[in-house]
Design a protein around this motif. Sequence first.
Motif, PDB file in Angstrom:
ATOM      1  N   UNK A   1     -40.207 -24.946 -12.353  1.00  0.00           N
ATOM      2  CA  UNK A   1     -39.938 -25.050 -10.921  1.00  0.00           C
ATOM      3  C   UNK A   1     -38.457 -24.941 -10.584  1.00  0.00           C
ATOM      4  N   UNK A   2     -37.606 -24.731 -11.584  1.00  0.00           N
ATOM      5  CA  UNK A   2     -36.174 -24.646 -11.315  1.00  0.00           C
ATOM      6  C   UNK A   2     -35.836 -23.366 -10.550  1.00  0.00           C
ATOM      7  N   UNK A   3     -35.141 -23.523  -9.435  1.00  0.00           N
ATOM      8  CA  UNK A   3     -34.634 -22.399  -8.637  1.00  0.00           C
ATOM      9  C   UNK A   3     -35.761 -21.494  -8.129  1.00  0.00           C
ATOM     10  N   UNK A   4     -36.906 -22.100  -7.813  1.00  0.00           N
ATOM     11  CA  UNK A   4     -38.044 -21.333  -7.295  1.00  0.00           C
ATOM     12  C   UNK A   4     -38.115 -21.414  -5.771  1.00  0.00           C
ATOM     13  N   UNK A   5     -37.453 -22.406  -5.192  1.00  0.00           N
ATOM     14  CA  UNK A   5     -37.510 -22.575  -3.738  1.00  0.00           C
ATOM     15  C   UNK A   5     -36.932 -21.345  -3.027  1.00  0.00           C
ATOM     16  N   UNK A   6     -37.549 -20.986  -1.925  1.00  0.00           N
ATOM     17  CA  UNK A   6     -37.129 -19.848  -1.091  1.00  0.00           C
ATOM     18  C   UNK A   6     -37.206 -18.523  -1.844  1.00  0.00           C
ATOM     19  N   UNK A   7     -38.053 -18.453  -2.850  1.00  0.00           N
ATOM     20  CA  UNK A   7     -38.251 -17.206  -3.602  1.00  0.00           C
ATOM     21  C   UNK A   7     -39.713 -16.786  -3.514  1.00  0.00           C
ATOM     22  N   UNK A   8     -39.936 -15.489  -3.572  1.00  0.00           N
ATOM     23  CA  UNK A   8     -41.288 -14.933  -3.621  1.00  0.00           C
ATOM     24  C   UNK A   8     -41.477 -14.269  -4.972  1.00  0.00           C
ATOM     25  N   UNK A   9     -42.467 -14.745  -5.724  1.00  0.00           N
ATOM     26  CA  UNK A   9     -42.703 -14.258  -7.090  1.00  0.00           C
ATOM     27  C   UNK A   9     -44.015 -13.477  -7.095  1.00  0.00           C
ATOM     28  N   UNK A  10     -43.941 -12.270  -7.595  1.00  0.00           N
ATOM     29  CA  UNK A  10     -45.136 -11.426  -7.766  1.00  0.00           C
ATOM     30  C   UNK A  10     -45.272 -11.113  -9.258  1.00  0.00           C
ATOM     31  N   UNK A  11     -46.270 -11.711  -9.884  1.00  0.00           N
ATOM     32  CA  UNK A  11     -46.491 -11.544 -11.322  1.00  0.00           C
ATOM     33  C   UNK A  11     -47.924 -11.091 -11.559  1.00  0.00           C
ATOM     34  N   UNK A  12     -48.081 -10.223 -12.553  1.00  0.00           N
ATOM     35  CA  UNK A  12     -49.423  -9.706 -12.858  1.00  0.00           C
ATOM     36  C   UNK A  12     -49.533  -9.458 -14.356  1.00  0.00           C
ATOM     37  N   UNK A  13     -50.623  -9.931 -14.925  1.00  0.00           N
ATOM     38  CA  UNK A  13     -50.920  -9.706 -16.335  1.00  0.00           C
ATOM     39  C   UNK A  13     -51.820  -8.471 -16.426  1.00  0.00           C
ATOM     40  N   UNK A  14     -51.312  -7.395 -17.029  1.00  0.00           N
ATOM     41  CA  UNK A  14     -52.054  -6.139 -17.061  1.00  0.00           C
ATOM     42  C   UNK A  14     -53.025  -6.076 -18.236  1.00  0.00           C
ATOM     43  N   UNK A  15     -52.504  -6.194 -19.456  1.00  0.00           N
ATOM     44  CA  UNK A  15     -53.380  -6.092 -20.633  1.00  0.00           C
ATOM     45  C   UNK A  15     -52.646  -6.661 -21.841  1.00  0.00           C
ATOM     46  N   UNK A  16     -53.407  -6.884 -22.904  1.00  0.00           N
ATOM     47  CA  UNK A  16     -52.850  -7.359 -24.169  1.00  0.00           C
ATOM     48  C   UNK A  16     -52.679  -6.171 -25.106  1.00  0.00           C
ATOM     49  N   UNK A  17     -51.474  -5.961 -25.571  1.00  0.00           N
ATOM     50  CA  UNK A  17     -51.223  -4.895 -26.537  1.00  0.00           C
ATOM     51  C   UNK A  17     -51.745  -5.277 -27.922  1.00  0.00           C
ATOM     52  N   UNK A  18     -51.675  -6.555 -28.250  1.00  0.00           N
ATOM     53  CA  UNK A  18     -52.237  -7.097 -29.479  1.00  0.00           C
ATOM     54  C   UNK A  18     -53.001  -8.356 -29.145  1.00  0.00           C
ATOM     55  N   UNK A  19     -54.078  -8.658 -29.842  1.00  0.00           N
ATOM     56  CA  UNK A  19     -54.798  -9.899 -29.540  1.00  0.00           C
ATOM     57  C   UNK A  19     -53.926 -11.118 -29.844  1.00  0.00           C
ATOM     58  N   UNK A  20     -53.968 -12.144 -29.012  1.00  0.00           N
ATOM     59  CA  UNK A  20     -53.139 -13.337 -29.279  1.00  0.00           C
ATOM     60  C   UNK A  20     -53.600 -14.028 -30.558  1.00  0.00           C
ATOM     61  N   UNK A  21     -52.644 -14.612 -31.270  1.00  0.00           N
ATOM     62  CA  UNK A  21     -52.984 -15.303 -32.518  1.00  0.00           C
ATOM     63  C   UNK A  21     -52.098 -16.537 -32.690  1.00  0.00           C
ATOM     64  N   UNK A  22     -52.643 -17.507 -33.411  1.00  0.00           N
ATOM     65  CA  UNK A  22     -51.927 -18.747 -33.709  1.00  0.00           C
ATOM     66  C   UNK A  22     -51.028 -18.493 -34.907  1.00  0.00           C
ATOM     67  N   UNK A  23     -49.728 -18.749 -34.741  1.00  0.00           N
ATOM     68  CA  UNK A  23     -48.773 -18.489 -35.820  1.00  0.00           C
ATOM     69  C   UNK A  23     -48.169 -19.777 -36.369  1.00  0.00           C
ATOM     70  N   UNK A  24     -48.371 -20.905 -35.690  1.00  0.00           N
ATOM     71  CA  UNK A  24     -47.700 -22.124 -36.122  1.00  0.00           C
ATOM     72  C   UNK A  24     -48.451 -23.322 -35.550  1.00  0.00           C
ATOM     73  N   UNK A  25     -48.556 -24.384 -36.326  1.00  0.00           N
ATOM     74  CA  UNK A  25     -49.226 -25.610 -35.873  1.00  0.00           C
ATOM     75  C   UNK A  25     -48.566 -26.801 -36.552  1.00  0.00           C
ATOM     76  N   UNK A  26     -48.309 -27.839 -35.775  1.00  0.00           N
ATOM     77  CA  UNK A  26     -47.703 -29.053 -36.299  1.00  0.00           C
ATOM     78  C   UNK A  26     -48.291 -30.269 -35.580  1.00  0.00           C
ATOM     79  N   UNK A  27     -48.304 -31.409 -36.294  1.00  0.00           N
ATOM     80  CA  UNK A  27     -48.738 -32.683 -35.734  1.00  0.00           C
ATOM     81  C   UNK A  27     -47.674 -33.732 -36.033  1.00  0.00           C
ATOM     82  N   UNK A  28     -47.501 -34.659 -35.118  1.00  0.00           N
ATOM     83  CA  UNK A  28     -46.534 -35.731 -35.305  1.00  0.00           C
ATOM     84  C   UNK A  28     -47.017 -36.967 -34.569  1.00  0.00           C
ATOM     85  N   UNK A  29     -46.502 -38.135 -34.991  1.00  0.00           N
ATOM     86  CA  UNK A  29     -46.842 -39.396 -34.332  1.00  0.00           C
ATOM     87  C   UNK A  29     -45.613 -39.909 -33.590  1.00  0.00           C
TER      88      UNK A  29
END
Length: 335
Positions: free
Chosen positions: A195-223
């Motif tokens: 939300x930083x510096x979004x005020x008084x702005x108009x954003x036009x965003x569109x997701x067209x297609x995936x060039x490669x299928x998304x994949x999980x590359x990293x996973x971590x757990x912590x307490x």
Amino acid sequence: MASFVAASRAAIKFLQLPSAGFLAPCLQNATVINQQQVRHRRTKHWDPKWKRLRKAKFVKIDIPNLNERPEDLSQEEMKTRMKERGILPPRPWLERPFHISCTGGVFEPYIPPEGDGRMSAISREGAKQKIEQLEKKTKSMMAIRKIRNYDEDFEPPEFATLAQDIYIEAHKTLCEKNKYKLREIVTERAYPELMHNVADKTIRWQFLKSLEPPRVVHARCTDVITKENIFAQVTVRFHSQQTLAIYDRFGRLMHGSETVAKDCLEYVVFEKHLANEYGVWRLHEKIIPDWMPPKAPAFITYRVDDEPPVAAAETESKEVAPAEGAAKAETVATA
């Protein structure tokens, strides 16, 4: 005396109401209602069986002395008053409950290999990247196993698809500037950055297609704080085609284009509070590698003011001075 008694009896008889039989039908019911027994608040209860229990309902209240001031009481008297009223003594420190719903950053962040998305797996550099990923995969598999202890249905390929849906929904909600819905999709760590510096702005965003299928590359757990309070972070690689255009408050284009599509390679971190039974996966942060070139700054529009009044006055005085000199020369010549 007898005559007086007889007269009084005659007067009483004269003042008595007539019986219901001698009245009109419309007035007979009224007399019957008036002759019924009426219980008032001041009368006693008709059944004294529960008299003792009703008596036990009475509670004696100690009325506090409102004229008593705390400044006039000694410390012992103050303790006595607080014990009588069941008030705990004030503590010299402040304790406020707080809820940790997300972590403050990315623990053991994933380091994207340089040139990812441009090198082929057949080339030497691409094969080297694959070998390095296999070496670092052990910790991720241990983290995935720990995630499955809390979420039995967790599978990396299925989660990658879910992460892409969360990613698209978060960006669409940001374009709509729906703050309440955005808090459910992203963590408290990512919300102020989005939300930083979004005020008084108009954003036009569109997701067209995936060039490669998304994949999980990293996973971590912590307490956090305790061993039972566990958080999980999963990094997903997105290689997609998108369009982005940002307009300022005057409608001028600041960045991007709505027609020109760009290939985007992103590493997005998603986090979940595993210890929370109702925890959900939310967008946490984007990893920007050090080798990525800096982005060009956006075009900022400024208001161009007219000439300042001081400079305008100076130019006017300079124009007036030669005119006065020429007028004096003309007068001398005529003389």
